[in-house]
Scaffold this motif. Structure first.
Motif, PDB file in Angstrom:
ATOM      1  N   SER A   1       0.836  -1.202   0.000  1.00 50.52           N
ATOM      2  CA  SER A   1       0.000   0.000   0.000  1.00 50.52           C
ATOM      3  C   SER A   1       0.871   1.251   0.000  1.00 50.52           C
ATOM      4  CB  SER A   1      -0.917   0.008   1.223  1.00 50.52           C
ATOM      5  OG  SER A   1      -0.141  -0.054   2.409  1.00 50.52           O
ATOM      6  N   SER A   2       2.184   1.084  -0.212  1.00 50.37           N
ATOM      7  CA  SER A   2       3.111   2.212  -0.144  1.00 50.37           C
ATOM      8  C   SER A   2       2.970   3.116  -1.360  1.00 50.37           C
ATOM      9  CB  SER A   2       4.547   1.706  -0.046  1.00 50.37           C
ATOM     10  OG  SER A   2       4.877   0.939  -1.195  1.00 50.37           O
ATOM     11  N   SER A   3       3.429   4.358  -1.186  1.00 47.48           N
ATOM     12  CA  SER A   3       3.394   5.316  -2.285  1.00 47.48           C
ATOM     13  C   SER A   3       4.458   4.982  -3.323  1.00 47.48           C
ATOM     14  CB  SER A   3       3.618   6.728  -1.750  1.00 47.48           C
ATOM     15  OG  SER A   3       2.548   7.129  -0.941  1.00 47.48           O
ATOM     16  N   ILE A   4       4.180   5.369  -4.538  1.00 42.78           N
ATOM     17  CA  ILE A   4       5.120   5.209  -5.645  1.00 42.78           C
ATOM     18  C   ILE A   4       5.986   6.464  -5.698  1.00 42.78           C
ATOM     19  CG2 ILE A   4       5.255   5.017  -8.167  1.00 42.78           C
ATOM     20  CD1 ILE A   4       2.517   3.459  -7.882  1.00 42.78           C
ATOM     21  N   PRO A   5       7.282   6.366  -5.913  1.00 42.32           N
ATOM     22  CA  PRO A   5       8.164   7.544  -5.897  1.00 42.32           C
ATOM     23  C   PRO A   5       7.672   8.636  -6.846  1.00 42.32           C
ATOM     24  CG  PRO A   5       9.453   5.537  -5.984  1.00 42.32           C
ATOM     25  CD  PRO A   5       8.029   5.117  -6.154  1.00 42.32           C
ATOM     26  N   ALA A   6       7.843   9.878  -6.432  1.00 39.27           N
ATOM     27  CA  ALA A   6       7.408  11.017  -7.238  1.00 39.27           C
ATOM     28  C   ALA A   6       8.129  11.071  -8.574  1.00 39.27           C
ATOM     29  CB  ALA A   6       7.632  12.317  -6.466  1.00 39.27           C
ATOM     30  N   SER A   7       9.296  10.413  -8.657  1.00 38.65           N
ATOM     31  CA  SER A   7      10.071  10.408  -9.902  1.00 38.65           C
ATOM     32  C   SER A   7       9.468   9.482 -10.962  1.00 38.65           C
ATOM     33  CB  SER A   7      11.511   9.975  -9.617  1.00 38.65           C
ATOM     34  OG  SER A   7      11.518   8.673  -9.033  1.00 38.65           O
ATOM     35  N   PHE A   8       8.525   8.650 -10.569  1.00 40.40           N
ATOM     36  CA  PHE A   8       7.891   7.728 -11.512  1.00 40.40           C
ATOM     37  C   PHE A   8       7.186   8.525 -12.601  1.00 40.40           C
ATOM     38  CE2 PHE A   8       4.048   5.038 -12.534  1.00 40.40           C
ATOM     39  CZ  PHE A   8       4.735   4.062 -13.245  1.00 40.40           C
ATOM     40  N   ALA A   9       7.526   8.257 -13.853  1.00 40.86           N
ATOM     41  CA  ALA A   9       6.965   9.015 -14.984  1.00 40.86           C
ATOM     42  C   ALA A   9       6.570   8.046 -16.098  1.00 40.86           C
ATOM     43  CB  ALA A   9       7.973  10.039 -15.494  1.00 40.86           C
ATOM     44  N   PRO A  10       5.398   7.437 -15.990  1.00 35.00           N
ATOM     45  CA  PRO A  10       4.984   6.453 -17.005  1.00 35.00           C
ATOM     46  C   PRO A  10       4.785   7.078 -18.380  1.00 35.00           C
ATOM     47  CG  PRO A  10       3.138   7.017 -15.583  1.00 35.00           C
ATOM     48  CD  PRO A  10       4.349   7.662 -14.988  1.00 35.00           C
ATOM     49  N   ARG A  11       5.160   6.344 -19.394  1.00 32.17           N
ATOM     50  CA  ARG A  11       4.938   6.777 -20.776  1.00 32.17           C
ATOM     51  C   ARG A  11       3.632   6.210 -21.324  1.00 32.17           C
ATOM     52  NH1 ARG A  11       7.758   4.141 -23.835  1.00 32.17           N
ATOM     53  NH2 ARG A  11       8.294   2.570 -22.269  1.00 32.17           N
ATOM     54  N   LYS A  12       3.288   5.014 -20.851  1.00 34.51           N
ATOM     55  CA  LYS A  12       2.086   4.339 -21.329  1.00 34.51           C
ATOM     56  C   LYS A  12       1.316   3.785 -20.139  1.00 34.51           C
ATOM     57  CE  LYS A  12       4.187   2.886 -25.723  1.00 34.51           C
ATOM     58  NZ  LYS A  12       4.521   1.720 -26.577  1.00 34.51           N
ATOM     59  N   ILE A  13       0.022   4.128 -20.091  1.00 31.11           N
ATOM     60  CA  ILE A  13      -0.840   3.724 -18.980  1.00 31.11           C
ATOM     61  C   ILE A  13      -2.049   2.972 -19.530  1.00 31.11           C
ATOM     62  CG2 ILE A  13      -2.258   4.540 -17.052  1.00 31.11           C
ATOM     63  CD1 ILE A  13      -0.532   7.106 -17.049  1.00 31.11           C
ATOM     64  N   LEU A  14      -2.403   1.872 -18.881  1.00 31.15           N
ATOM     65  CA  LEU A  14      -3.624   1.136 -19.230  1.00 31.15           C
ATOM     66  C   LEU A  14      -4.565   1.177 -18.039  1.00 31.15           C
ATOM     67  CD1 LEU A  14      -5.230  -0.693 -21.200  1.00 31.15           C
ATOM     68  CD2 LEU A  14      -4.158  -2.664 -20.051  1.00 31.15           C
ATOM     69  N   LEU A  15      -5.783   1.650 -18.289  1.00 36.35           N
ATOM     70  CA  LEU A  15      -6.847   1.690 -17.285  1.00 36.35           C
ATOM     71  C   LEU A  15      -7.845   0.589 -17.615  1.00 36.35           C
ATOM     72  CD1 LEU A  15      -7.930   3.496 -14.881  1.00 36.35           C
ATOM     73  CD2 LEU A  15      -9.318   4.646 -16.611  1.00 36.35           C
ATOM     74  N   ILE A  16      -8.181  -0.241 -16.636  1.00 41.71           N
ATOM     75  CA  ILE A  16      -9.098  -1.358 -16.861  1.00 41.71           C
ATOM     76  C   ILE A  16     -10.375  -1.148 -16.054  1.00 41.71           C
ATOM     77  CG2 ILE A  16      -9.459  -3.855 -16.664  1.00 41.71           C
ATOM     78  CD1 ILE A  16      -6.428  -4.213 -16.776  1.00 41.71           C
ATOM     79  N   LYS A  17     -11.510  -1.189 -16.741  1.00 44.34           N
ATOM     80  CA  LYS A  17     -12.816  -1.154 -16.081  1.00 44.34           C
ATOM     81  C   LYS A  17     -13.779  -1.950 -16.941  1.00 44.34           C
ATOM     82  CE  LYS A  17     -15.723   0.654 -12.905  1.00 44.34           C
ATOM     83  NZ  LYS A  17     -15.514   0.657 -11.439  1.00 44.34           N
ATOM     84  N   LEU A  18     -14.363  -2.994 -16.391  1.00 43.59           N
ATOM     85  CA  LEU A  18     -15.251  -3.878 -17.144  1.00 43.59           C
ATOM     86  C   LEU A  18     -16.637  -3.847 -16.494  1.00 43.59           C
ATOM     87  CD1 LEU A  18     -12.721  -6.859 -17.490  1.00 43.59           C
ATOM     88  CD2 LEU A  18     -13.195  -5.061 -19.167  1.00 43.59           C
ATOM     89  N   ARG A  19     -17.405  -2.809 -16.838  1.00 42.64           N
ATOM     90  CA  ARG A  19     -18.720  -2.653 -16.254  1.00 42.64           C
ATOM     91  C   ARG A  19     -19.692  -2.085 -17.295  1.00 42.64           C
ATOM     92  NH1 ARG A  19     -20.533  -5.208 -12.121  1.00 42.64           N
ATOM     93  NH2 ARG A  19     -21.785  -3.459 -11.405  1.00 42.64           N
ATOM     94  N   HIS A  20     -20.756  -1.427 -16.811  1.00 44.12           N
ATOM     95  CA  HIS A  20     -21.815  -0.935 -17.695  1.00 44.12           C
ATOM     96  C   HIS A  20     -21.499   0.469 -18.213  1.00 44.12           C
ATOM     97  CE1 HIS A  20     -23.979  -4.423 -16.353  1.00 44.12           C
ATOM     98  NE2 HIS A  20     -24.004  -3.999 -15.107  1.00 44.12           N
ATOM     99  N   HIS A  21     -22.410   1.006 -19.022  1.00 43.50           N
ATOM    100  CA  HIS A  21     -22.183   2.297 -19.681  1.00 43.50           C
ATOM    101  C   HIS A  21     -21.932   3.422 -18.685  1.00 43.50           C
ATOM    102  CE1 HIS A  21     -24.148  -0.037 -22.885  1.00 43.50           C
ATOM    103  NE2 HIS A  21     -23.487   0.745 -23.723  1.00 43.50           N
ATOM    104  N   GLY A  22     -22.822   3.545 -17.695  1.00 39.18           N
ATOM    105  CA  GLY A  22     -22.658   4.621 -16.727  1.00 39.18           C
ATOM    106  C   GLY A  22     -21.359   4.504 -15.956  1.00 39.18           C
TER     107      GLY A  22
END
Length: 359
Positions: A4-25
Motif C-alpha cells: 500500500s506504499s506510495s510510488i516515488p514522485a520520480s515515476f513518470a509512465p509513458r504508457k498507462i492502461l486503465l481497466i474497467k469492465l462494467r456498464h455504460h454509466g
C-alpha cells in the motif's frame, strides 16, 4: 507481493492502461481518473480496456489514445475461438509495454490481464472477496476499499490513484461527442419538427424498479408542454423501453416527441448537451447530463444514492426515500416489476423543473 506504499514522485509512465469492465454509466464515471492522470502525467498515453458494448461512452474522449475491448460475445464462438481472442488481447497488451496498469475492476479476468501485462507498476483494489495470494501477486499496489461505502463511485475510482499521490477530488466527469454526432442529431430534430428550445426526458431504464409510473411521466409532460418549449422523450432501442415510451405518449397525445431508440449514445449526448433541462431516472443518460453540465433532475429509488447520484453541481436529486420507506438496495430483485419511485409526487417534479426553466 502487493503493498500500500506510495510510488516515488520520480515515476513518470509513458504508457498507462486503465481497466474497467462494467456498464455504460460506470465507464463514464471513470473519466475523472483519465483527467487526473492527464494532469499528473501530461506526457503519457492513456489507453482503456473495457467491454465492447460500452465503447460509445469513451470513443470521442480526446485524452484517450486507444480503446481496447473485450467482446462478451466471444464466448458464443466456441471455446477455441474464445481463447484465441483472449490470447490475442493479452499479446497486444504485453507488446505495448505499459509502464502502469490501473485495474478498477473486481473480476478475475481483469486481475489475470493485469498480472500478465508486464507493467512494472500495477495498481488494484484490496477487495474483501479477493483476499488471496493470486490477487495480491497480480498487483504491485493494492488500495483499501474499507471506506468505499462512504464514497461516490467517482471517488472510489479516484482512490486507486492514492499510491501515485494524486488526490481523489476536484476532477470532473466528461462525456464527449463529435461534430458529426451533433450534425446528425440536428437533422433528426428537424425531421421530428423540434424547432424550439427543448427538454429531454428519459423515463426508462433496463430495470423497471428504477422507473417512475407512466401516468406521472405523462402528467409531467402535460404540465411542462408549452408554446415556448418542446418535450423530447428518449430511451434505449429495447422493446420494453420503447413500449413504455409508446404508452406514455398515448397518455398525453401530441404533447411530446419521441426520439427513443433513434440515436447512438454520442448522438444522445449531443442532444442532452443542447437541452434546456434533462429529467431522468438513475441511468447512463442521467450521468451523461451531469457530465455535460446540463441542468439535471434525477429521480432515484432504492439505489445506493451516495455512490450513484449525478456527479456535478448543476443537478437536483429527488429521492423516493424522502416520501416513503424503501427496501435496502442490496435486497432488490432486479427483475421485479415494482416501481419503487411511485412515492415521488408529480407536483414536486413539476416544481423542480419549473425552477430550472424560470432561471
Amino acid at each position: 507481493m502487493a503493498t500500500s506504499s506510495s510510488i516515488p514522485a520520480s515515476f513518470a509512465p509513458r504508457k498507462i492502461l486503465l481497466i474497467k469492465l462494467r456498464h455504460h454509466g460506470d465507464m463514464l464515471l471513470t473519466t475523472p481518473v483519465i483527467e487526473a492522470l492527464r494532469q499528473r502525467y501530461p506526457q503519457a498515453a492513456v489507453d482503456v480496456l473495457l467491454y465492447k458494448e460500452t465503447l460509445p461512452m469513451l470513443q470521442a474522449h480526446p485524452h484517450i489514445r486507444q480503446l481496447r475491448f473485450i467482446d462478451r460475445k466471444w464466448k458464443n464462438e466456441g471455446t477455441l475461438a474464445h481463447l484465441r481472442h483472449e490470447a490475442a488481447l493479452l499479446k497486444a497488451i504485453r507488446q505495448e509495454g505499459y509502464d502502469l496498469v490501473i485495474n478498477l475492476a473486481d473480476q478475475w479476468r481483469s486481475a489475470i490481464i493485469t498480472a500478465l501485462s508486464g507493467a512494472p507498476v500495477r495498481i488494484g483494489f484490496a477487495y474483501n472477496k479477493r483476499r488471496n495470494a493470486f490477487w495480491q501477486r497480480a498487483h504491485t499496489h493494492l488500495v483499501s476499499t474499507s471506506n468505499h461505502s462512504q464514497l461516490h463511485t467517482v471517488e472510489q475510482n479516484l482512490a486507486a490513484l492514492q499510491p501515485l499521490n494524486i488526490p481523489f477530488s476536484g476532477f470532473p466527469a466528461a462525456m464527449h461527442y463529435s461534430e458529426s454526432d451533433w450534425s446528425h442529431t440536428q437533422t433528426v430534430l428537424a425531421q421530428s419538427k423540434v424547432t424550439r428550445p427543448y427538454i429531454v426526458i428519459q423515463p426508462t431504464s433496463r430495470w423497471i424498479f428504477k422507473c417512475w409510473e407512466d401516468d406521472k411521466v405523462a402528467g409531467l409532460i402535460a404540465a411542462l408542454a408549452s408554446e415556448q418549449i418542446d418535450i423530447v422523450l428518449t430511451a434505449a432501442p429495447d422493446k420494453k423501453e420503447l413500449a413504455m415510451i409508446d404508452h406514455i405518449l398515448s397518455l398525453c397525445p401530441g404533447k411530446a416527441i419521441s426520439l427513443a431508440g433513434k440515436l447512438s449514445l454520442p448522438q444522445l449526448a449531443s442532444l442532452i448537451d443542447h437541452a434546456r433541462l434533462f429529467i431522468g431516472v438513475d441511468s447512463a443518460p442521467m450521468h451523461m447530463a451531469a457530465a455535460l453540465d446540463t441542468p439535471c433532475i434525477a429521480l432515484f429509488g432504492p439505489t445506493k444514492l451516495k455512490q450513484w447520484r449525478p456527479w456535478g453541481d448543476n443537478n437536483q436529486v429527488i429521492w423516493a426515500g424522502d416520501y416513503a420507506p424503501l427496501p435496502s438496495p442490496d435486497s432488490i430483485n432486479t427483475r421485479t416489476e415494482t416501481r419503487y419511485l411511485s412515492a415521488i409526487p408529480l407536483d414536486d417534479v413539476v416544481k423542480a423543473a419549473r425552477n430550472y426553466l424560470d432561471e
